[in-house]
Scaffold this motif. Structure first.
Motif, PDB file in Angstrom:
ATOM      1  N   VAL A  69      63.539 -48.378  82.087  1.00 13.02           N
ATOM      2  CA  VAL A  69      63.937 -47.072  82.609  1.00 13.02           C
ATOM      3  C   VAL A  69      63.221 -46.822  83.924  1.00 13.02           C
ATOM      4  CG1 VAL A  69      63.981 -44.579  82.187  1.00 13.02           C
ATOM      5  CG2 VAL A  69      64.278 -46.150  80.276  1.00 13.02           C
ATOM      6  N   ILE A  70      63.964 -46.298  84.877  1.00 14.86           N
ATOM      7  CA  ILE A  70      63.383 -45.912  86.160  1.00 14.86           C
ATOM      8  C   ILE A  70      63.672 -44.430  86.359  1.00 14.86           C
ATOM      9  CG2 ILE A  70      63.448 -46.217  88.652  1.00 14.86           C
ATOM     10  CD1 ILE A  70      64.279 -49.123  88.094  1.00 14.86           C
ATOM     11  N   PHE A  71      62.601 -43.659  86.484  1.00 15.27           N
ATOM     12  CA  PHE A  71      62.706 -42.238  86.777  1.00 15.27           C
ATOM     13  C   PHE A  71      62.538 -42.073  88.286  1.00 15.27           C
ATOM     14  CE2 PHE A  71      61.051 -42.411  82.444  1.00 15.27           C
ATOM     15  CZ  PHE A  71      61.856 -41.506  81.776  1.00 15.27           C
ATOM     16  N   LEU A  72      63.356 -41.226  88.898  1.00 11.13           N
ATOM     17  CA  LEU A  72      63.272 -40.927  90.330  1.00 11.13           C
ATOM     18  C   LEU A  72      63.069 -39.426  90.490  1.00 11.13           C
ATOM     19  CD1 LEU A  72      66.320 -43.098  91.358  1.00 11.13           C
ATOM     20  CD2 LEU A  72      63.988 -43.525  92.104  1.00 11.13           C
ATOM     21  N   ASP A  73      61.997 -39.039  91.193  1.00 11.89           N
ATOM     22  CA  ASP A  73      61.682 -37.623  91.348  1.00 11.89           C
ATOM     23  C   ASP A  73      61.051 -37.380  92.707  1.00 11.89           C
ATOM     24  OD1 ASP A  73      61.376 -34.935  90.697  1.00 11.89           O
ATOM     25  OD2 ASP A  73      59.509 -35.242  89.616  1.00 11.89           O
ATOM     26  N   ALA A  74      61.113 -36.142  93.153  1.00 13.06           N
ATOM     27  CA  ALA A  74      60.481 -35.723  94.403  1.00 13.06           C
ATOM     28  C   ALA A  74      59.141 -35.077  94.102  1.00 13.06           C
ATOM     29  CB  ALA A  74      61.384 -34.728  95.129  1.00 13.06           C
ATOM     30  N   GLU A  87      53.674 -44.585  80.682  1.00 11.16           N
ATOM     31  CA  GLU A  87      53.414 -44.882  79.276  1.00 11.16           C
ATOM     32  C   GLU A  87      53.688 -43.620  78.460  1.00 11.16           C
ATOM     33  OE1 GLU A  87      52.583 -47.793  78.049  1.00 11.16           O
ATOM     34  OE2 GLU A  87      52.319 -48.807  79.974  1.00 11.16           O
ATOM     35  N   PRO A  88      54.046 -43.778  77.189  1.00 13.92           N
ATOM     36  CA  PRO A  88      54.264 -42.593  76.348  1.00 13.92           C
ATOM     37  C   PRO A  88      52.999 -41.737  76.267  1.00 13.92           C
ATOM     38  CG  PRO A  88      55.012 -44.570  75.227  1.00 13.92           C
ATOM     39  CD  PRO A  88      54.286 -45.018  76.461  1.00 13.92           C
ATOM     40  N   GLU A  99      58.902 -34.236  80.758  1.00 15.96           N
ATOM     41  CA  GLU A  99      58.353 -35.142  81.756  1.00 15.96           C
ATOM     42  C   GLU A  99      58.587 -36.560  81.260  1.00 15.96           C
ATOM     43  OE1 GLU A  99      53.751 -35.186  80.274  1.00 15.96           O
ATOM     44  OE2 GLU A  99      54.324 -33.732  81.786  1.00 15.96           O
ATOM     45  N   PRO A 100      58.561 -37.571  82.158  1.00 15.42           N
ATOM     46  CA  PRO A 100      58.858 -38.942  81.745  1.00 15.42           C
ATOM     47  C   PRO A 100      58.001 -39.437  80.576  1.00 15.42           C
ATOM     48  CG  PRO A 100      58.897 -38.799  84.122  1.00 15.42           C
ATOM     49  CD  PRO A 100      58.403 -37.465  83.621  1.00 15.42           C
ATOM     50  N   ALA A 101      56.703 -39.234  80.625  1.00 17.61           N
ATOM     51  CA  ALA A 101      55.828 -39.719  79.541  1.00 17.61           C
ATOM     52  C   ALA A 101      56.160 -39.054  78.215  1.00 17.61           C
ATOM     53  CB  ALA A 101      54.361 -39.482  79.903  1.00 17.61           C
ATOM     54  N   GLY A 102      56.518 -37.792  78.242  1.00 16.85           N
ATOM     55  CA  GLY A 102      56.900 -37.078  77.027  1.00 16.85           C
ATOM     56  C   GLY A 102      58.218 -37.581  76.457  1.00 16.85           C
ATOM     57  N   VAL A 114      60.342 -47.893  72.594  1.00 19.65           N
ATOM     58  CA  VAL A 114      59.972 -47.412  73.920  1.00 19.65           C
ATOM     59  C   VAL A 114      60.195 -48.539  74.929  1.00 19.65           C
ATOM     60  CG1 VAL A 114      58.131 -46.499  75.381  1.00 19.65           C
ATOM     61  CG2 VAL A 114      58.203 -45.895  72.973  1.00 19.65           C
ATOM     62  N   PRO A 115      61.065 -48.333  75.898  1.00 16.88           N
ATOM     63  CA  PRO A 115      61.283 -49.358  76.921  1.00 16.88           C
ATOM     64  C   PRO A 115      60.179 -49.314  77.980  1.00 16.88           C
ATOM     65  CG  PRO A 115      62.648 -47.476  77.379  1.00 16.88           C
ATOM     66  CD  PRO A 115      61.940 -47.188  76.074  1.00 16.88           C
ATOM     67  N   ARG A 116      60.137 -50.338  78.785  1.00 17.45           N
ATOM     68  CA  ARG A 116      59.246 -50.302  79.946  1.00 17.45           C
ATOM     69  C   ARG A 116      59.803 -49.263  80.919  1.00 17.45           C
ATOM     70  NH1 ARG A 116      57.812 -56.595  81.085  1.00 17.45           N
ATOM     71  NH2 ARG A 116      56.812 -56.928  79.070  1.00 17.45           N
TER      72      ARG A 116
END
Length: 166
Positions: A69-74, A87-88, A99-102, A114-116
């Motif tokens: 998974v790739i998260f993209l944010d400003a 990481e989780p 949020e991504p970790a959550g 949980v994927p990378r």
């Protein structure tokens, strides 16, 4: 027989998910979605691109099915495009804004997987109410999209936190 890319580049992003998020009404805050839209236009084999105004718990099921998974944010506190391994994290409270970790922790809790994951942060200079990206953020969006495409295609994710200049 498939296109030449499918024959020479098998499964560029096997079960890869890209999630770009940010408000389209807040200028540069839209950078995450803008970068994800670029990836969608490139039609990367095996990549599923999602754009949202904000992350929500409903994304946990999509995340759990992904290989990466790739998260993209400003972010207003950045001057360079930044890539961080995610990481989780311990779940505090699940709300409509996550949020991504959550989300990774929620995917592990609900689906046992949980994927990378990485978070690519794009510098935001102007987050006032407007519908356009600033020129500097537009350049950073292009760079972030290229980085995301590169990470989708990597076989091994031996990643370290890094920052890349524009």
């Amino acid at each position: 027989m498939g296109s030449i890319c499918q024959r020479r580049c098998p499964a560029v992003a096997p079960r890869g998910v890209v999630i770009g998020y940010g408000s389209p009404l807040r200028g540069d805050d839209y950078a995450g979605q803008a970068a994800a839209e670029r990836l969608r236009q490139w039609r990367i084999v095996g990549a599923h691109v999602i754009t949202k105004a904000q992350l929500s718990p409903e994304l946990a099921s999509v995340i759990a099915q992904a290989r990466r998974v790739i998260f993209l944010d400003a972010a207003v506190d950045r001057t360079d495009v930044d890539v961080r391994v995610v990481e989780p994290a311990p779940l505090r409270n699940v709300s409509h804004q996550s949020e991504p970790a959550g989300l990774l922790a929620l995917a592990r809790l609900l689906y046992g997987r949980v994927p990378r994951a990485v978070l690519i942060t794009i510098p935001a200079y102007d987050t006032t109410l407007n519908l356009a990206l600033s020129p500097a953020t537009e350049r950073a969006v292009a760079h972030a999209a290229r980085l995301a495409r590169a990470y989708l295609g990597r076989r091994y994710w031996a990643l370290q936190a890094r920052a890349w200049g524009e």
